[in-house]
Design a protein around this motif. Structure first.
Motif, PDB file in Angstrom:
ATOM      1  N   TYR A  90      21.968 -17.845 -11.023  1.00  0.00           N
ATOM      2  CA  TYR A  90      21.977 -16.725 -11.946  1.00  0.00           C
ATOM      3  C   TYR A  90      21.028 -15.660 -12.169  1.00  0.00           C
ATOM      4  O   TYR A  90      20.086 -15.686 -11.681  1.00  0.00           O
ATOM      5  CB  TYR A  90      21.890 -17.664 -13.580  1.00  0.00           C
ATOM      6  N   GLY A  91      21.630 -14.386 -12.469  1.00  0.00           N
ATOM      7  CA  GLY A  91      20.786 -13.336 -12.654  1.00  0.00           C
ATOM      8  C   GLY A  91      20.411 -12.603 -11.366  1.00  0.00           C
ATOM      9  O   GLY A  91      20.912 -12.926 -10.191  1.00  0.00           O
ATOM     10  N   ARG A 102      17.609 -20.450 -11.277  1.00  0.00           N
ATOM     11  CA  ARG A 102      18.188 -21.323 -12.117  1.00  0.00           C
ATOM     12  C   ARG A 102      19.768 -21.462 -11.107  1.00  0.00           C
ATOM     13  O   ARG A 102      20.442 -20.341 -11.478  1.00  0.00           O
ATOM     14  CB  ARG A 102      18.673 -20.435 -13.251  1.00  0.00           C
ATOM     15  N   VAL A 104      23.390 -22.151  -9.974  1.00  0.00           N
ATOM     16  CA  VAL A 104      24.593 -22.411 -10.325  1.00  0.00           C
ATOM     17  C   VAL A 104      25.177 -23.874 -10.395  1.00  0.00           C
ATOM     18  O   VAL A 104      25.087 -24.407  -9.179  1.00  0.00           O
ATOM     19  CB  VAL A 104      25.744 -21.261  -9.917  1.00  0.00           C
ATOM     20  N   TYR A 134      25.866  -9.243  -5.582  1.00  0.00           N
ATOM     21  CA  TYR A 134      26.058  -9.615  -7.056  1.00  0.00           C
ATOM     22  C   TYR A 134      27.371  -9.797  -7.264  1.00  0.00           C
ATOM     23  O   TYR A 134      28.237  -9.098  -7.111  1.00  0.00           O
ATOM     24  CB  TYR A 134      25.390  -8.548  -7.561  1.00  0.00           C
ATOM     25  N   LYS A 136      30.417 -11.526 -10.362  1.00  0.00           N
ATOM     26  CA  LYS A 136      30.936 -11.819 -11.668  1.00  0.00           C
ATOM     27  C   LYS A 136      31.860 -12.912 -11.655  1.00  0.00           C
ATOM     28  O   LYS A 136      32.810 -12.533 -10.891  1.00  0.00           O
ATOM     29  CB  LYS A 136      30.912 -10.732 -12.665  1.00  0.00           C
ATOM     30  N   ILE A 145      28.545 -17.664 -17.918  1.00  0.00           N
ATOM     31  CA  ILE A 145      27.541 -16.989 -17.205  1.00  0.00           C
ATOM     32  C   ILE A 145      26.379 -16.799 -18.098  1.00  0.00           C
ATOM     33  O   ILE A 145      26.459 -16.631 -19.292  1.00  0.00           O
ATOM     34  CB  ILE A 145      27.873 -15.627 -16.594  1.00  0.00           C
ATOM     35  N   ILE A 146      25.279 -17.233 -17.610  1.00  0.00           N
ATOM     36  CA  ILE A 146      23.957 -17.203 -18.473  1.00  0.00           C
ATOM     37  C   ILE A 146      23.119 -15.860 -18.242  1.00  0.00           C
ATOM     38  O   ILE A 146      21.950 -16.029 -18.740  1.00  0.00           O
ATOM     39  CB  ILE A 146      23.107 -18.660 -18.465  1.00  0.00           C
ATOM     40  N   ASP A 147      23.643 -15.013 -17.466  1.00  0.00           N
ATOM     41  CA  ASP A 147      22.893 -13.650 -17.170  1.00  0.00           C
ATOM     42  C   ASP A 147      24.114 -12.617 -16.819  1.00  0.00           C
ATOM     43  O   ASP A 147      25.149 -13.099 -16.743  1.00  0.00           O
ATOM     44  CB  ASP A 147      22.064 -14.027 -16.049  1.00  0.00           C
ATOM     45  N   TYR A 149      24.605 -10.952 -14.081  1.00  0.00           N
ATOM     46  CA  TYR A 149      25.175 -11.201 -12.709  1.00  0.00           C
ATOM     47  C   TYR A 149      24.903 -12.844 -12.266  1.00  0.00           C
ATOM     48  O   TYR A 149      23.969 -13.267 -12.771  1.00  0.00           O
ATOM     49  CB  TYR A 149      24.326 -10.465 -11.653  1.00  0.00           C
ATOM     50  N   ILE A 150      25.642 -13.100 -11.188  1.00  0.00           N
ATOM     51  CA  ILE A 150      25.454 -14.211 -10.310  1.00  0.00           C
ATOM     52  C   ILE A 150      25.032 -13.474  -8.879  1.00  0.00           C
ATOM     53  O   ILE A 150      25.653 -12.676  -8.432  1.00  0.00           O
ATOM     54  CB  ILE A 150      26.382 -15.194 -10.251  1.00  0.00           C
TER      55      ILE A 150
END
Length: 212
Positions: A90-91, A102, A104, A134, A136, A145-147, A149-150
């Motif tokens: 994540y992020g 973090r 996925v 990057y 989504k 999703i916790i940010d 981007y992934i």
């Protein structure tokens, strides 16, 4: 130790701002890993189209399928062994320093994501250069999703480990890929996601590749 090296390499993406190429139309795998090109490519260089090691081309807007998670959450490795993705977190890389890595979770296997940006990173600490995406999740899914981007880091390794699959391929499918896909369809048949007739149709098409 492997995680520390990977973390350091990711962080270098945003630490180089010299007068080098900031973007490139097309980059192929061999040019990407070339040590000579490290001198002319800037960390974080935007790539419009990337021709990966698997001989498939990837560009912004392409849809990918989350594949087989190849990591295990360290906290749970002696309990329920929850799976996670080794190369998907994540992020953005720049946020790793403050938020940590973090990864996925494995429960998002088979979910679809869309490429929003493709960038180059210089390898460090013994690592090769690599490309990262990057992405989504596609709209109208329950992917939490916790940010913003992934990040799919070390894209070619993620493809090799089958953590991601292209939805669109501009090259013939290999025999090994056809076998893996047939196994996936078999699982979906057993889970009643596919009907018997749908499975038979896919199997007939894939067996042509497998037998050849």
């Amino acid at each position: 130790m492997k995680k520390i090296i990977l973390l350091i390499s990711i962080l270098t993406t945003f630490l180089s701002y010299s007068q080098k190429l900031k973007e490139i139309d097309t980059l192929n795998y061999q040019d990407m890993i070339s040590k000579k090109n490290k001198k002319k490519f800037r960390n974080g260089m935007d790539i419009h189209l990337y021709k990966a090691k698997d001989k498939n081309s990837y560009k912004v807007g392409d849809t990918l399928s989350m594949g087989i998670p190849s990591g295990i959450n360290e906290v749970d490795q002696f309990k329920n062994r929850d799976t996670r993705f080794e190369y998907i977190f994540y992020g953005k890389p720049s946020g790793v320093l403050f938020k940590g890595m973090r990864y996925v979770e494995g429960r998002y296997r088979d979910y679809k994501v869309v490429i929003h940006k493709i960038q180059f990173n210089k390898g460090s600490m013994g690592l090769e250069n690599y490309v990262f995406f990057y992405v989504k999740p596609i709209e109208d899914t329950d992917f939490t999703i916790i940010d913003e981007y992934i990040t799919i880091t070390m894209v070619d390794k993620a493809i090799e480990r089958q953590e991601i699959f292209p939805i669109r391929m501009d090259r013939p499918m290999s025999r090994e890929e056809a076998i893996d896909l047939l196994k996936k369809y078999k699982e979906e048949l057993e889970l009643e996601i596919l009907t018997q007739s749908e499975y038979d149709k896919f199997k007939k098409e894939l067996m042509i590749i497998i037998k050849s």
